[in-house]
Write an enzyme that holds these catalytic residues in place. Sequence first.
Site, PDB file in Angstrom:
ATOM      1  N   ASP A  62       0.832  -1.199   0.000  1.00 46.28           N
ATOM      2  CA  ASP A  62       0.000   0.000   0.000  1.00 46.28           C
ATOM      3  C   ASP A  62       0.871   1.255   0.000  1.00 46.28           C
ATOM      4  O   ASP A  62       0.611   2.219  -0.735  1.00 46.28           O
ATOM      5  CB  ASP A  62      -0.924  -0.014   1.219  1.00 46.28           C
ATOM      6  N   GLU A 134      -2.184  -5.476  -3.376  1.00 44.21           N
ATOM      7  CA  GLU A 134      -1.200  -4.666  -2.657  1.00 44.21           C
ATOM      8  C   GLU A 134      -0.119  -5.542  -2.030  1.00 44.21           C
ATOM      9  O   GLU A 134       1.055  -5.149  -1.987  1.00 44.21           O
ATOM     10  CB  GLU A 134      -1.901  -3.825  -1.591  1.00 44.21           C
TER      11      GLU A 134
END
Length: 242
Positions: A62, A134
């Site tokens: 992320d 992610e």
Amino acid sequence: MKKNIAEERQDRVKELTRFAEENKIPVKNMILLNTALTHTSYVNEHKNQVHHDNERLEFLGDAVLDLVVGEYLFMRFPSWPEGDLTRAKASVVCLQSCAECASRFHIGEHMRLGKGEEKSGGRTRETILGDAFEAVIGAIYLDNDYEVVSRFILGHMKKFLDIVDEGTYDHDYKSDLQELVQKDGCSHVEYKVARSEGPDHDKTIWMDVYINGKCMGHGTGKNKKSAAQKAAKEAMATLQHK
């Protein structure tokens, strides 16, 4: 005959190696990729065999995704103020875009899920897919370098970055059009796909918007949302100049 743990691990490595090669995922360390595709529900059901889920890799991925897209936008739009850059980045780095990217190379089919999560449709759940995408980014970053993971991210996010280039990511012309037609006493607004061309990863959509059955605007974009926004924008211009 039931396979032993060693055989199951060998099969998993072969599966992930094929998966990475077929989808050009630049991960050499299959342990990292395996962890990126391991949901917490699987770890909870296999505590004696598996100790790591993908949550830490998701956290790292992320942050890397945020940096890569932020850097791209910073360089691409040198005159934009901070607020515009922030809104543009938020439109690209979101759960929906990450889940869509994950779906393109069928991440869900290779996830390790707990039985309950499996039965409840976890392989197609948006949150699981987005988080896994992610986590894969985190694995790629650890296994390579910034340049490699940057190319991977920008390649898969191209569709959403193109929408920023088109200028329709931020303003909601559909809502504006709805408000305008309601003021004029009109009630029915309908969007229809006129046609679409190209493969799923690079599709172009042509959209028409009808007001009370009459076509009032056309729009073209890389997805339905972008095309509809452009169609609504054109319809507003048409109505305001009548």
